[in-house]
Scaffold this active site. Structure first.
Site, PDB file in Angstrom:
ATOM      1  N   SER A   1      -9.675  -0.991   7.185  1.00 33.02           N
ATOM      2  CA  SER A   1      -9.141  -0.551   5.731  1.00 33.02           C
ATOM      3  C   SER A   1      -8.312  -1.841   5.202  1.00 33.02           C
ATOM      4  CB  SER A   1      -7.887   0.685   5.651  1.00 33.02           C
ATOM      5  OG  SER A   1      -8.893   1.428   5.667  1.00 33.02           O
TER       6      SER A   1
ATOM      7  N   LYS B   1       0.842  -1.107  -0.166  1.00 36.41           N
ATOM      8  CA  LYS B   1       0.049   0.082   0.040  1.00 36.41           C
ATOM      9  C   LYS B   1       1.007   1.191   0.047  1.00 36.41           C
ATOM     10  CE  LYS B   1      -3.949   1.801   2.923  1.00 36.41           C
ATOM     11  NZ  LYS B   1      -4.651   1.600   3.973  1.00 36.41           N
TER      12      LYS B   1
ATOM     13  N   SER C   1      -9.363   1.592   3.150  1.00 38.11           N
ATOM     14  CA  SER C   1      -8.728   2.496   2.331  1.00 38.11           C
ATOM     15  C   SER C   1      -7.663   1.344   1.387  1.00 38.11           C
ATOM     16  CB  SER C   1      -8.050   3.498   3.111  1.00 38.11           C
ATOM     17  OG  SER C   1      -7.056   2.884   3.898  1.00 38.11           O
TER      18      SER C   1
HETATM   19  N1  GLN Z   1     -13.048   3.693   6.701  1.00 30.98           N
HETATM   20  C1  GLN Z   1     -12.337   4.103   7.823  1.00 30.98           C
HETATM   21  C2  GLN Z   1     -12.041   5.573   7.729  1.00 30.98           C
HETATM   22  O1  GLN Z   1     -12.363   6.404   6.839  1.00 30.98           O
HETATM   23  C3  GLN Z   1     -11.058   3.426   8.227  1.00 30.98           C
HETATM   24  C4  GLN Z   1     -10.067   3.473   7.366  1.00 30.98           C
HETATM   25  C5  GLN Z   1      -8.769   2.956   7.579  1.00 30.98           C
HETATM   26  O2  GLN Z   1      -8.891   1.745   8.440  1.00 30.98           O
HETATM   27  N2  GLN Z   1      -7.720   3.374   6.983  1.00 30.98           N
HETATM   28  O3  GLN Z   1     -11.427   6.224   8.523  1.00 30.98           O
END
Ligand code: GLN
Length: 476
Positions: free
Chosen positions: A175, A76, A151
């Site tokens: 994410s 990532k 994400s």
């Molecule tokens: N969807 C969650 C957020 O927008 C988690 C994102 C993540 O785990 N980086 O914060």
């Protein structure tokens, strides 16, 4: 031909393929299909060819660094890799090249993995669909009209598309698990502290964890084993030894708890996936009980206050002086303003709200309250684990949604994280594995365990695991 992680390891061990050959196939598949899917932000063909050639030489010399030496993987793009771009999906880091490796990346190298490139993500990890990337969204390989989740959507899509058999992601509030669920692959968020955060672009430091995505359970286990462990560069990393994750002992007698009360209103396809998972576990002698996870219904409210507060503090460094490309502007404030205008709209929303809840007079009402809820959620898990060894619930309330369906409605996007946030707030390990049912779109089943008990999650995941091609696992 596409080979899963365990198959790649087996083929390398049998001498029927080489790391260079696996990489050549990966690069060809990326060149053919990634212009459509957009799972990668950067492909390092030359660097990867070098790593593959070195792995092949090690294999010939009988000097392998790990069981998966030579297997191509992706990162990532919020994980620092020496000499390579690290954008975190943001224009504010565009053009930045990291002078060092994140600890997890260094450990993958020490295991001989071949790093193919950096994958797309929501800007700074803020989102659940990869649509918040400054460089355009990633498509779900299972249905191009839908989001791969986020994400870590690029990592999940790259694995689901068969470009690589495994990738690293990060999981702050889901994410790794949610995109794994949406793309039909395995995703693991280890216990907070299990993997060093050194070299991870910070979003919300009390929640951020590096996780793994793979196209089989064994691949996820091998990768996690390689990257886990204490690191003097991250004071929150834990010295607790990682238990062996290749335990294939039968699961008969293991107790799992299902938090039924939290699950009202889920999509019928998700409910079917959960029922199929429960049935498969019961068939193997697992005892299924109902559990309550008190206060989990407030996880969304609590998480978004805490995550935004921590983000506003972490991202203060991108001021054009210390970090971020310096823009033109009138005086110091003008400089800050024009530099920080490079943030996308979701990041800006969160920085504004985060600064607001941290400000005098509001801190007690929001942040302190959210922290209390966080404590109650963690205690609730503690009580639930008195009657079960792991908790089973869907990873998401819905199937992968259509691109654009929620991008203008942040609250709807946040609410979709309901099932992943409790484990994040409690710092517990959680794993998403595809549900054992045949439907056109994947359903992810989530297992949450006691702190540092990833081993039970992997055992249960193996019990749930099936593949369309019948490939089960690595020979011991
Ligand atoms: N969807 C969650 C957020 O927008 C988690 C994102 C993540 O785990 N980086 O914060």
């Amino acid at each position: 031909m596409r080979l899963r992680f365990a198959q790649q390891v087996a083929a390398l061990e049998a001498g029927s393929t080489s790391s260079s050959a696996l990489l050549t196939r990966a690069l060809a598949a990326i060149a053919q299909d990634d212009p459509t899917l957009h799972s990668f932000l950067d492909v390092d063909s030359d660097g990867a060819r070098l790593m593959a050639a070195q792995s092949d030489r090690r294999r010939a010399a009988g000097a392998l660094l790990s069981r998966f030496d030579g297997v191509p993987v992706a990162l990532k793009d919020n994980l620092a890799q020496e000499g390579r771009p690290t954008t975190a999906g943001s224009r504010i880091l565009q053009g930045y090249r990291s002078p060092f490796d994140a600890t997890c990346v260094a450990r993958l190298r020490q295991a001989g993995a071949v790093i193919v490139g950096k994958t797309n993500l929501d800007e700074f990890g803020m989102g659940s669909s990869t649509e918040n990337s400054a460089f355009g969204p990633t498509l779900n390989p299972r249905d191009h009209g839908r989001t791969p989740g986020g994400s870590s959507g690029g990592s999940a899509a790259a694995v689901a598309a068969g470009f690589v058999a495994a990738a690293l992601g990060t999981d702050t509030g889901g994410s790794v698990r949610q995109p794994a669920a949406f793309c039909g692959v395995v995703g693991v968020k280890p216990t907070y502290g299990r993997v060093s955060r050194f070299g991870v672009v910070a979003f919300a430091s009390s929640l951020d964890q590096v996780g793994v995505l793979a196209d089989d359970v064994d691949g996820a286990a091998l990768l996690l084993t390689a990257i886990a462990g204490v690191d003097p560069r991250d004071g929150t990393s834990s010295a607790r030894a990682l238990p062996a994750l290749d335990d294939v002992a039968p699961v008969g007698g293991v107790r799992i708890g299902v938090p039924r009360r939290l699950l009202s209103g889920i999509d019928s396809a998700v409910a079917e996936g959960l029922a199929a998972g429960e049935e498969r576990l019961r068939d193997q002698g697992v005892v299924v009980v109902d559990v309550d996870l008190p206060c989990s219904e407030y996880a969304v409210a609590s998480y978004y206050v805490i995550a935004m507060a921590e983000a506003s503090s972490n991202l203060a460094r991108y001021d054009g002086v210390r970090f971020g490309p310096r823009q033109r502007g009138e005086g110091l404030e003008g400089l800050y303003e024009s530099t920080r205008a490079l943030f996308g709209s979701e990041v800006r929303r969160r920085l504004l709200l985060g600064s607001f809840v941290l400000s005098a007079g509001f801190y007690d009402a929001y942040v302190e309250q959210a922290q209390r809820v966080r404590t109650l959620i963690a205690r609730g898990f503690g009580a639930a684990f008195a009657s079960c060894d792991a908790i089973l619930l869907p990873t998401t309330p819905t199937l992968p949604f259509l691109l654009g369906a929620k991008s203008l409605d942040p609250l709807a996007m946040y609410l979709g994280d309901l099932f992943t946030l409790p484990a994040s707030l409690a710092g517990l390990p959680a794993l998403s594995v595809p549900a054992p049912c045949i439907s056109s779109l994947p359903v992810g089943l989530q297992l949450v365990g006691r702190a540092f008990d990833e081993a039970t999650l992997f055992r249960l995941a193996r019990a749930l695991w099936t593949t369309s091609d019948g490939v089960a696992r690595l020979e011991q």
